[in-house]
Scaffold this motif. Structure first.
Motif, PDB file in Angstrom:
ATOM      1  N   UNK A 116       0.830  -1.204   0.000  1.00 30.78           N
ATOM      2  CA  UNK A 116       0.000   0.000   0.000  1.00 30.78           C
ATOM      3  C   UNK A 116       0.868   1.260   0.000  1.00 30.78           C
ATOM      4  N   UNK A 117       1.940   1.230   0.774  1.00 32.83           N
ATOM      5  CA  UNK A 117       2.859   2.378   0.779  1.00 32.83           C
ATOM      6  C   UNK A 117       3.469   2.584  -0.602  1.00 32.83           C
ATOM      7  N   UNK A 118       3.877   1.500  -1.239  1.00 33.29           N
ATOM      8  CA  UNK A 118       4.492   1.608  -2.557  1.00 33.29           C
ATOM      9  C   UNK A 118       3.502   2.173  -3.569  1.00 33.29           C
ATOM     10  N   UNK A 119       2.267   1.679  -3.543  1.00 35.75           N
ATOM     11  CA  UNK A 119       1.231   2.239  -4.417  1.00 35.75           C
ATOM     12  C   UNK A 119       1.027   3.721  -4.144  1.00 35.75           C
ATOM     13  N   UNK A 120       0.940   4.060  -2.856  1.00 37.61           N
ATOM     14  CA  UNK A 120       0.715   5.453  -2.488  1.00 37.61           C
ATOM     15  C   UNK A 120       1.846   6.352  -2.934  1.00 37.61           C
ATOM     16  N   UNK A 121       3.079   5.887  -2.777  1.00 37.05           N
ATOM     17  CA  UNK A 121       4.225   6.672  -3.213  1.00 37.05           C
ATOM     18  C   UNK A 121       4.174   6.915  -4.716  1.00 37.05           C
ATOM     19  N   UNK A 154       1.582   9.569  -5.471  1.00 36.16           N
ATOM     20  CA  UNK A 154       2.042  10.912  -5.114  1.00 36.16           C
ATOM     21  C   UNK A 154       3.004  11.459  -6.151  1.00 36.16           C
ATOM     22  N   UNK A 155       3.960  10.640  -6.585  1.00 38.62           N
ATOM     23  CA  UNK A 155       4.942  11.093  -7.556  1.00 38.62           C
ATOM     24  C   UNK A 155       4.316  11.357  -8.922  1.00 38.62           C
ATOM     25  N   UNK A 156       3.176  10.721  -9.182  1.00 38.03           N
ATOM     26  CA  UNK A 156       2.487  10.905 -10.461  1.00 38.03           C
ATOM     27  C   UNK A 156       1.375  11.948 -10.377  1.00 38.03           C
ATOM     28  N   UNK A 157       1.277  12.638  -9.227  1.00 41.54           N
ATOM     29  CA  UNK A 157       0.319  13.733  -9.106  1.00 41.54           C
ATOM     30  C   UNK A 157      -1.102  13.308  -8.832  1.00 41.54           C
ATOM     31  N   UNK A 158      -1.302  12.189  -8.123  1.00 46.61           N
ATOM     32  CA  UNK A 158      -2.653  11.718  -7.792  1.00 46.61           C
ATOM     33  C   UNK A 158      -2.784  11.571  -6.274  1.00 46.61           C
ATOM     34  N   UNK A 159      -2.821  12.689  -5.537  1.00 51.17           N
ATOM     35  CA  UNK A 159      -2.860  12.601  -4.073  1.00 51.17           C
ATOM     36  C   UNK A 159      -4.112  11.919  -3.535  1.00 51.17           C
ATOM     37  N   UNK A 160      -5.280  12.127  -4.184  1.00 50.86           N
ATOM     38  CA  UNK A 160      -6.509  11.485  -3.703  1.00 50.86           C
ATOM     39  C   UNK A 160      -6.418   9.973  -3.819  1.00 50.86           C
ATOM     40  N   UNK A 195      -0.820  12.812   0.968  1.00 51.68           N
ATOM     41  CA  UNK A 195      -1.995  12.855   0.117  1.00 51.68           C
ATOM     42  C   UNK A 195      -3.001  13.909   0.566  1.00 51.68           C
ATOM     43  N   UNK A 196      -3.208  14.026   1.866  1.00 54.15           N
ATOM     44  CA  UNK A 196      -4.116  15.057   2.391  1.00 54.15           C
ATOM     45  C   UNK A 196      -3.615  16.454   2.037  1.00 54.15           C
ATOM     46  N   UNK A 197      -2.318  16.674   2.181  1.00 49.89           N
ATOM     47  CA  UNK A 197      -1.753  17.987   1.840  1.00 49.89           C
ATOM     48  C   UNK A 197      -1.927  18.271   0.360  1.00 49.89           C
ATOM     49  N   UNK A 198      -1.591  17.300  -0.470  1.00 54.88           N
ATOM     50  CA  UNK A 198      -1.690  17.498  -1.905  1.00 54.88           C
ATOM     51  C   UNK A 198      -3.100  17.714  -2.405  1.00 54.88           C
ATOM     52  N   UNK A 199      -4.091  17.206  -1.663  1.00 55.62           N
ATOM     53  CA  UNK A 199      -5.492  17.382  -2.077  1.00 55.62           C
ATOM     54  C   UNK A 199      -6.166  18.545  -1.353  1.00 55.62           C
ATOM     55  N   UNK A 200      -5.394  19.333  -0.602  1.00 58.09           N
ATOM     56  CA  UNK A 200      -5.933  20.551  -0.010  1.00 58.09           C
ATOM     57  C   UNK A 200      -6.597  20.407   1.340  1.00 58.09           C
ATOM     58  N   UNK A 201      -6.562  19.249   1.950  1.00 59.43           N
ATOM     59  CA  UNK A 201      -7.192  19.062   3.276  1.00 59.43           C
ATOM     60  C   UNK A 201      -6.139  19.363   4.345  1.00 59.43           C
ATOM     61  N   UNK A 202      -5.811  20.640   4.461  1.00 62.52           N
ATOM     62  CA  UNK A 202      -4.634  21.052   5.214  1.00 62.52           C
ATOM     63  C   UNK A 202      -4.803  20.907   6.717  1.00 62.52           C
ATOM     64  N   UNK A 231       3.218  19.160  -7.247  1.00 63.43           N
ATOM     65  CA  UNK A 231       2.728  20.490  -6.882  1.00 63.43           C
ATOM     66  C   UNK A 231       3.852  21.440  -6.483  1.00 63.43           C
ATOM     67  N   UNK A 232       5.036  20.873  -6.177  1.00 64.51           N
ATOM     68  CA  UNK A 232       6.144  21.722  -5.761  1.00 64.51           C
ATOM     69  C   UNK A 232       6.755  22.499  -6.925  1.00 64.51           C
ATOM     70  N   UNK A 233       6.592  22.013  -8.161  1.00 64.01           N
ATOM     71  CA  UNK A 233       7.251  22.651  -9.303  1.00 64.01           C
ATOM     72  C   UNK A 233       6.800  24.095  -9.480  1.00 64.01           C
ATOM     73  N   UNK A 234       5.495  24.329  -9.427  1.00 59.04           N
ATOM     74  CA  UNK A 234       4.983  25.688  -9.609  1.00 59.04           C
ATOM     75  C   UNK A 234       5.456  26.605  -8.487  1.00 59.04           C
TER      76      UNK A 234
END
Length: 681
Positions: free
Chosen positions: A470-475, A478-484, A519-526, A632-635
């Motif tokens: 699950x961690x590997x999938x999640x990583x 994240x790297x592919x821009x799909x935080x949800x 994932x929460x950070x990347x999807x705006x649930x700060x 999201x860090x690139x911008x």
């Protein structure tokens, strides 16, 4: 920065003519090889020559020292050189290509020390590097020349001067507690030095015997004449029999227990400590408790060099011991015992990765690096499943330490048909391979491996394996821009449930919780992300755990920046770098440095922000990427750099940036962690 050899703390005697010849050769040729028999002092001369060259150039060239003596696997030569250069490549390139790209047009002095057992490989690598890197100079030490077309060979002979030889012997005799007292001692020492052909290592070994014998007895002989093994690849000039004679002489004066320990310790590829010596060399006449005392005796005789609680044998001494190990017919037994010791240590390291022992295990696994290589090579030939387990146990450590290529090579060799048995070792091996593929940017293959890992874990009811999958999938998400997708993936995996009680946390659940925060950070649930990151950070701090804590602090820094609290963002980014200092992790350091730069710019500290961006660039180059991390860090990076250029001016920004990009990696992390002033020109 030069990696200095063991005997650097002992005095350096004479050799002015040789140093002049080396300096002249380095001024005229880009490949200089110091060639001569074992024990003649090639490594010491190379050290002194490099120090003098650095002083003359006033640090204008980078210096890297690659010690090849512990390397028995020729396929890892370029990876070893990459490590010496501080390169932690996270791309699928071959190490030789990565090294060429890393050096580029930098002014670099690369030392290849002890090339004789890898002559063909060193010849090929040196040729490729010199062709590709126009400002590279290579200084090699070898019993034979590399035979590259542009090579300048400096033959290193024993001391030409009797005075220099006696000075060295007198210095080492004094260190052994038997200083030369009068003219009679001086005459005896002069005769002994001549008899030993003024060969430096022979003189040092002879001086070591003065701890148990008088100089007069030493000079009376008898002298053993036992040869070191001769092979077609290693030709010893007949007139340099002094080293073979003196090593045989030292061997003859050892007790049976000392000889046995000498032979057993010679199996070890590099540095070792009391624990490794005791576990490997105990047994039979050597009771475990007696190994320590016998080791002290070998140190007194200069057979083993001791420094700061660790030990090392010089190449010629180890080679002689291996000859006797072969005569005893004990090589396979030692190889098995060594591999079992290393496997047991890696198992413990894997179990204790998450917790207070983590920092010490990062150090221990780094110390055992040559031993892990040697044990893995042995197990691949004798027990591939055990080799897979061993490399799976250390992959997470190796990723941080810059050995991603090595981990993948071993894992791919160890995941062959012979070990495809559904069990937890197979699950761990698949997860480790998937991690290396992910970090090298090969997402498609990584997704396939992650799916295979999940299927295998399900088949054998491996709860930890499911969490790691699950961690590997999640990583990957994240790297592919799909935080949800990352959030949903760990929430639907039981080991990754975010409500786990602290006492139930394991390494896989902690990894999944970290993915959840990202994932929460990347999807705006700060708000939720900050709450979970603080909880995770505090838990890790209470356990004195560093890896997870550093990434929790990274997310807290990003959340603080996104919610308009730049000072808090700077504080969290510095805390993340402080944690990183204990474990390495060049990829993670690059991510944090980028975030520190963004936060500093938002806080109005423009010069520090520009310096931090330069530091981040240094680490991104180290891992072989222009800049990566979550998309999201690139911008944020681009907007911040544009703002800094407008405020500081392009010239000032560029100067500050380049100053950091050319600085030492360790000093950059320390600067980032402790808020030091921005270095000036």
């Amino acid at each position: 920065m030069v990696w200095m050899m063991w005997d650097e703390e002992t005095s350096f005697v004479g050799r002015a003519a040789e140093l002049d010849r080396i300096a002249s050769a380095l001024g005229e040729s880009r490949l200089v090889t110091l060639s001569g028999p074992g024990g003649v002092g090639k490594t010491r001369l190379a050290q002194r020559a490099v120090s003098l060259a650095e002083a003359a150039a006033q640090g204008s060239a980078e210096v890297a020292w690659a010690d090849l003596s512990p390397l028995y696997n020729a396929h890892l030569l370029a990876a070893t050189v990459a490590d010496a250069l501080g390169l932690s490549d996270h791309t699928p390139r071959l190490p030789a290509d990565a090294v060429c790209a890393w050096i580029g047009d930098r002014r670099t002095l690369l030392v290849l020390d002890s090339c004789e057992h890898l002559l063909a490989e060193c010849r090929d690598l040196a040729g490729d590097l010199l062709t590709t890197c126009p400002n590279l100079t290579i200084l090699a030490t070898s019993r034979e020349p590399l035979r590259v077309r542009t090579e300048a060979v400096v033959d290193i002979e024993p001391f030409a001067s009797a005075a220099e030889a006696v000075t060295l012997f007198a210095d080492r005799a004094a260190a052994a507690g038997s200083p030369l007292k009068d003219d009679t001692d001086l005459q005896l020492a002069t005769g002994l030095c001549d008899q030993l052909e003024r060969l430096p290592l022979a003189l040092e070994l002879a001086a070591g015997q003065l701890r148990s014998r008088s100089l007069a007895d030493l000079c009376a002989g008898p002298y053993a004449a036992v040869d070191l093994p001769r092979t077609p690849e290693r030709r010893w000039p007949p007139r340099h029999a002094a080293l073979r004679t003196t090593i045989g002489w030292s061997h003859e004066l050892c007790t049976p227990q000392e000889r046995l320990l000498w032979a057993r310790l010679s199996y070890l590829p590099g540095s070792f400590d009391d624990d490794l010596a005791g576990q490997l060399a105990g047994g039979g006449p050597l009771a475990p408790g007696g190994v320590g005392w016998t080791l002290v005796s070998l140190c007194d005789k200069s057979v083993v060099i001791r420094k700061d609680g660790t030990y090392r044998m010089l190449d010629a001494v180890r080679e002689y011991g291996r000859m006797w190990l072969a005569e005893l017919g004990a090589e396979q037994e030692l190889a098995h015992r060594h591999a079992q010791y290393v496997l047991a240590r890696t198992r413990q390291a894997h179990r204790e990765w998450f917790g207070p022992a983590q920092r010490n295990w990062y150090r221990r696994i780094a110390f055992l690096h040559a031993d892990i290589r040697l044990a893995a090579d042995h197990l691949l030939a004798t027990d591939p499943a055990a080799a897979l387990e061993m490399i799976g146990n250390v992959t997470f450590f190796w990723v941080c330490s810059g050995y991603l290529y090595e981990a993948r090579q071993y894992l791919e060799r160890a995941t062959g048909p012979a070990v495809r048995v559904p069990n937890e070792t197979w699950v761990q091996g698949l997860w480790s391979l998937g991690l290396t593929l992910t970090l090298q940017g090969e997402q498609a293959a990584a997704h396939e491996t992650a799916a295979a890992c999940r299927r295998a874990a399900t088949a054998v009811l491996d709860t930890d394996g499911l969490g790691r999958a699950a961690y590997l999938d999640g990583l990957l998400h994240l790297l592919e821009g799909r935080p949800l997708a990352a959030v949903n993936g760990v929430e639907t995996t039981e080991p990754g449930a975010t409500g786990s009680h602290p006492e139930q946390l394991t390494a896989p659940t902690v990894l999944c919780r970290l993915v959840h925060v990202f994932g929460l950070t990347g999807s705006g649930r700060l708000d939720q992300a900050r709450h979970e990151a603080l909880e995770l950070r505090d838990l890790c701090a209470a356990l004195d755990e560093h890896w997870t804590r550093s990434y929790a602090e990274h997310q807290l820094a990003l959340i603080a920046f996104l919610t308009g609290r730049p000072s808090d963002a700077v504080h969290h980014a510095r805390a993340a770098l402080d944690a990183k200092q204990h474990i390495g992790d060049a990829f993670g350091i690059a991510m944090v440095m980028d975030l520190l730069a963004i936060a500093l710019a938002d806080a109005g500290e423009e010069p520090a922000a520009a310096y931090a961006f330069g530091a981040a660039s240094r680490f991104w180059e180290t891992v072989g990427h222009p800049q990566r991390g979550t998309p999201e860090m690139a911008a944020l990076r681009n907007e911040c750099e544009d703002r800094l250029v407008r405020r500081m001016g392009l010239q000032r920004y560029g100067q500050t940036f380049r100053r950091a990009a050319m600085s030492d990696a360790r000093s950059l992390v320390s600067w980032g962690a402790y808020a030091g002033p921005v270095p000036e020109e």
